[in-house]
Design a protein around this motif. Structure first.
Motif, PDB file in Angstrom:
ATOM      1  N   ASP A   1       0.831  -1.214   0.000  1.00  0.00           N
ATOM      2  CA  ASP A   1       0.000   0.000   0.000  1.00  0.00           C
ATOM      3  C   ASP A   1       0.857   1.252   0.000  1.00  0.00           C
ATOM      4  OD1 ASP A   1      -2.227  -1.563   0.029  1.00  0.00           O
ATOM      5  OD2 ASP A   1      -2.812  -1.116   2.094  1.00  0.00           O
ATOM      6  N   HIS A   2       2.068   1.142   0.551  1.00  0.00           N
ATOM      7  CA  HIS A   2       2.952   2.307   0.691  1.00  0.00           C
ATOM      8  C   HIS A   2       4.322   1.978   0.109  1.00  0.00           C
ATOM      9  CE1 HIS A   2      -0.049   3.790   3.568  1.00  0.00           C
ATOM     10  NE2 HIS A   2       0.029   2.618   4.155  1.00  0.00           N
ATOM     11  N   THR A   3       4.805   2.838  -0.752  1.00  0.00           N
ATOM     12  CA  THR A   3       6.174   2.694  -1.267  1.00  0.00           C
ATOM     13  C   THR A   3       6.876   4.038  -1.099  1.00  0.00           C
ATOM     14  OG1 THR A   3       5.311   3.149  -3.491  1.00  0.00           O
ATOM     15  CG2 THR A   3       5.666   0.837  -2.911  1.00  0.00           C
ATOM     16  N   ASP A   4       6.915   4.485   0.152  1.00  0.00           N
ATOM     17  CA  ASP A   4       7.441   5.817   0.455  1.00  0.00           C
ATOM     18  C   ASP A   4       8.572   5.806   1.471  1.00  0.00           C
ATOM     19  OD1 ASP A   4       6.012   5.081   2.689  1.00  0.00           O
ATOM     20  OD2 ASP A   4       4.630   6.775   2.638  1.00  0.00           O
ATOM     21  N   GLY A   5       8.939   4.624   1.988  1.00  0.00           N
ATOM     22  CA  GLY A   5      10.027   4.551   2.971  1.00  0.00           C
ATOM     23  C   GLY A   5       9.662   5.081   4.342  1.00  0.00           C
ATOM     24  N   LYS A   6       8.366   5.141   4.665  1.00  0.00           N
ATOM     25  CA  LYS A   6       7.939   5.704   5.956  1.00  0.00           C
ATOM     26  C   LYS A   6       7.138   4.707   6.791  1.00  0.00           C
ATOM     27  CE  LYS A   6       7.916  10.439   4.190  1.00  0.00           C
ATOM     28  NZ  LYS A   6       7.118  11.669   3.939  1.00  0.00           N
ATOM     29  N   SER A   7       7.350   3.435   6.577  1.00  0.00           N
ATOM     30  CA  SER A   7       6.614   2.420   7.332  1.00  0.00           C
ATOM     31  C   SER A   7       6.959   2.449   8.812  1.00  0.00           C
ATOM     32  CB  SER A   7       6.889   1.032   6.749  1.00  0.00           C
ATOM     33  OG  SER A   7       6.368   0.922   5.445  1.00  0.00           O
ATOM     34  N   SER A   8       8.223   2.682   9.133  1.00  0.00           N
ATOM     35  CA  SER A   8       8.626   2.762  10.543  1.00  0.00           C
ATOM     36  C   SER A   8       7.894   3.894  11.253  1.00  0.00           C
ATOM     37  CB  SER A   8      10.138   2.966  10.664  1.00  0.00           C
ATOM     38  OG  SER A   8      10.846   1.917  10.051  1.00  0.00           O
ATOM     39  N   ASP A   9       7.780   5.025  10.583  1.00  0.00           N
ATOM     40  CA  ASP A   9       7.058   6.153  11.172  1.00  0.00           C
ATOM     41  C   ASP A   9       5.592   5.808  11.401  1.00  0.00           C
ATOM     42  OD1 ASP A   9       8.942   8.451  11.401  1.00  0.00           O
ATOM     43  OD2 ASP A   9       9.189   8.082   9.268  1.00  0.00           O
ATOM     44  N   ARG A  10       4.972   5.118  10.443  1.00  0.00           N
ATOM     45  CA  ARG A  10       3.565   4.765  10.615  1.00  0.00           C
ATOM     46  C   ARG A  10       3.376   3.808  11.787  1.00  0.00           C
ATOM     47  NH1 ARG A  10       3.475   5.667   5.092  1.00  0.00           N
ATOM     48  NH2 ARG A  10       4.452   3.654   4.678  1.00  0.00           N
ATOM     49  N   VAL A  11       4.263   2.818  11.919  1.00  0.00           N
ATOM     50  CA  VAL A  11       4.159   1.879  13.037  1.00  0.00           C
ATOM     51  C   VAL A  11       4.267   2.617  14.367  1.00  0.00           C
ATOM     52  CG1 VAL A  11       5.300  -0.031  14.226  1.00  0.00           C
ATOM     53  CG2 VAL A  11       4.968  -0.129  11.742  1.00  0.00           C
ATOM     54  N   VAL A  12       5.278   3.464  14.478  1.00  0.00           N
ATOM     55  CA  VAL A  12       5.488   4.196  15.735  1.00  0.00           C
ATOM     56  C   VAL A  12       4.347   5.166  16.005  1.00  0.00           C
ATOM     57  CG1 VAL A  12       6.951   5.921  16.868  1.00  0.00           C
ATOM     58  CG2 VAL A  12       7.986   3.918  15.764  1.00  0.00           C
ATOM     59  N   ASP A  13       3.960   5.937  15.006  1.00  0.00           N
ATOM     60  CA  ASP A  13       2.942   6.969  15.216  1.00  0.00           C
ATOM     61  C   ASP A  13       1.554   6.374  15.454  1.00  0.00           C
ATOM     62  OD1 ASP A  13       4.870   8.903  14.875  1.00  0.00           O
ATOM     63  OD2 ASP A  13       4.397   9.276  12.763  1.00  0.00           O
ATOM     64  N   GLN A  14       1.185   5.362  14.684  1.00  0.00           N
ATOM     65  CA  GLN A  14      -0.175   4.836  14.767  1.00  0.00           C
ATOM     66  C   GLN A  14      -0.366   3.806  15.864  1.00  0.00           C
ATOM     67  OE1 GLN A  14      -1.545   3.466  10.891  1.00  0.00           O
ATOM     68  NE2 GLN A  14      -0.620   5.222   9.855  1.00  0.00           N
ATOM     69  N   LEU A  15       0.650   2.993  16.123  1.00  0.00           N
ATOM     70  CA  LEU A  15       0.474   1.883  17.054  1.00  0.00           C
ATOM     71  C   LEU A  15       1.073   2.115  18.433  1.00  0.00           C
ATOM     72  CD1 LEU A  15       1.062  -1.198  14.720  1.00  0.00           C
ATOM     73  CD2 LEU A  15      -0.957   0.241  15.002  1.00  0.00           C
ATOM     74  N   ILE A  16       1.962   3.097  18.544  1.00  0.00           N
ATOM     75  CA  ILE A  16       2.608   3.333  19.839  1.00  0.00           C
ATOM     76  C   ILE A  16       2.322   4.736  20.356  1.00  0.00           C
ATOM     77  CG2 ILE A  16       4.816   3.421  21.060  1.00  0.00           C
ATOM     78  CD1 ILE A  16       5.849   1.262  19.158  1.00  0.00           C
TER      79      ILE A  16
END
Length: 398
Positions: A377-392
């Motif tokens: 769904d995302h090819t922007d290199g920001k998956s780590s940010d999404r995990v931290v921001d959304q889940l933590i």
């Protein structure tokens, strides 16, 4: 990579106690009682526990999430319990501390199968987050395999207590929910943190330079990486059928243009014994933990049923699926998608077909773009940010 910061690294010199009745009773009964007792303590909303039975250093998704947390300068306490396998010995003191941190951490992060946590009821207000190491959905796993050879007991507790699971795409959320025995609303398409490096050019240049310094031959010829999955029921019985490859035939057919790297699954411990006369062509680098780094210097991937094809597709490089046992594998393991139409590259059933495909460079590259669109769904290199921001971080503020 970050070094293991695990608490109390003292290991028992003799594993005989691991199999003693006292040890097993402590691990199965006392450990759970300790967890219940420690649940009487206050929940520490600033504590994050990283727990793994498949790595001894803070690498993979763990490293990317940890580094992102540190970069955002959020005020958390970090604790690490990292072991090389589910069979690795945990001291009594380690189990006491593990029970304490599992009971009092607001966030418990896993990256693979972690059997000691599954019998536990995760307390209200805490999150057990599975940062599963694989990308996409390929071969069936977990409860998707109920009724198949080696499939789980449908009444097993394994995986069912995850409160959150990350995936690469909404398209595979239903498969992870089924495989883990959880509801689909616990699955979040944040992307997979360790894939962020595929959009970080500076990191890729750095890794290539380091690998070329360590293995100069890799910069002189095209690189084939052979990275199949394991056969067998799991970590303890994993193997790869070595008779699928004929080293002499591969050498004479390909060594003028290529070098050939073996990157076996971490579960497979029977490394290749390379004859002296072929050592300028074959290199076994299975000890190198992070396969993503090796993908950057690879020109061609040979795999079979491994999820490494998802990451490699992000580089838009050719791959071949060498699967001599494909019919047997489908019958015993099965896939979420029809195998021969799903794979983003040609299928080779014999060694001769494999060599011919490489020599003819018939890689079916047109299949890669639609494959990436479906599984990411995302090819922007920001998956780590999404995990931290959304889940933590967002959860912490509630």
């Amino acid at each position: 990579m970050l070094k293991n910061k695990m608490e109390n690294q003292a290991e028992s010199k003799g594993n005989s106690s691991q199999y003693s009745l006292v040890y097993r009773f402590f691990r199965k009964v006392i450990f759970r009682l300790l967890y219940l007792f420690f649940c009487l303590f206050p929940l520490n909303k600033k504590k994050i526990l990283f727990a793994s039975d498949s790595r001894t250093d803070l690498s993979g998704n763990f490293e990317f999430v940890y580094q992102t947390l540190k970069r955002k300068n959020v005020n958390y306490q970090y604790h690490f319990f990292l072991k090389e396998s589910t069979r690795a010995y945990k001291t009594y003191w380690e189990m006491v501390r593990l029970a304490f941190h599992l009971a009092t951490a607001k966030f418990i992060l896993l990256d693979d199968f972690y059997p000691m946590v599954y019998p536990l009821k995760i307390r209200k207000g805490a999150d057990l987050i599975q940062l599963w190491h694989a990308v996409g959905a390929f071969k069936t796993f977990g409860y998707s395999r109920v009724g198949l050879p080696g499939g789980p007991d449908p009444h097993s507790l394994s995986h069912r207590n995850y409160t959150k699971v990350i995936v690469s795409s909404e398209n595979v959320a239903k498969h992870y929910a089924e495989g883990f025995g959880i509801s689909e609303n616990r699955v979040f398409a944040t992307g997979i943190p360790r894939t962020d490096v595929f959009f970080d050019q500076a990191y890729q240049v750095k890794v290539k330079e380091e690998l070329y310094r360590k293995y100069p031959i890799l910069s002189k010829k095209k690189v084939i990486m052979f990275a199949p999955t394991f056969r067998g029921a799991g970590q303890q019985s994993a193997y790869y059928p070595k008779d699928y490859l004929h080293l002499e035939k591969l050498y004479h057919a390909l060594h003028d243009e290529y070098v050939f790297l073996f990157k076996m699954h971490p579960f497979v411990k029977d490394y290749w014994q390379i004859p002296e006369e072929y050592k300028d062509f074959f290199y076994d680098i299975s000890h190198y933990r992070e396969i993503n780094d090796l993908l950057f210097i690879s020109d061609l991937l040979i795999t079979d049923y491994s999820s490494v094809c998802f990451e490699f597709a992000l580089l838009n490089k050719p791959m071949i699926f060498y699967s001599p046992d494909v019919e047997e594998y489908i019958a015993t393991r099965d896939f979420y998608y029809k195998y021969d139409s799903f794979i983003p590259g040609p299928l080779a059933r014999t060694l001769d077909e494999l060599i011919e495909t490489i020599q003819n460079k018939d890689f079916k590259m047109e299949k890669i773009e639609t494959f990436v669109d479906y599984f990411f769904d995302h090819t922007d290199g920001k998956s780590s940010d999404r995990v931290v921001d959304q889940l933590i971080v967002d959860t912490d503020s509630k």
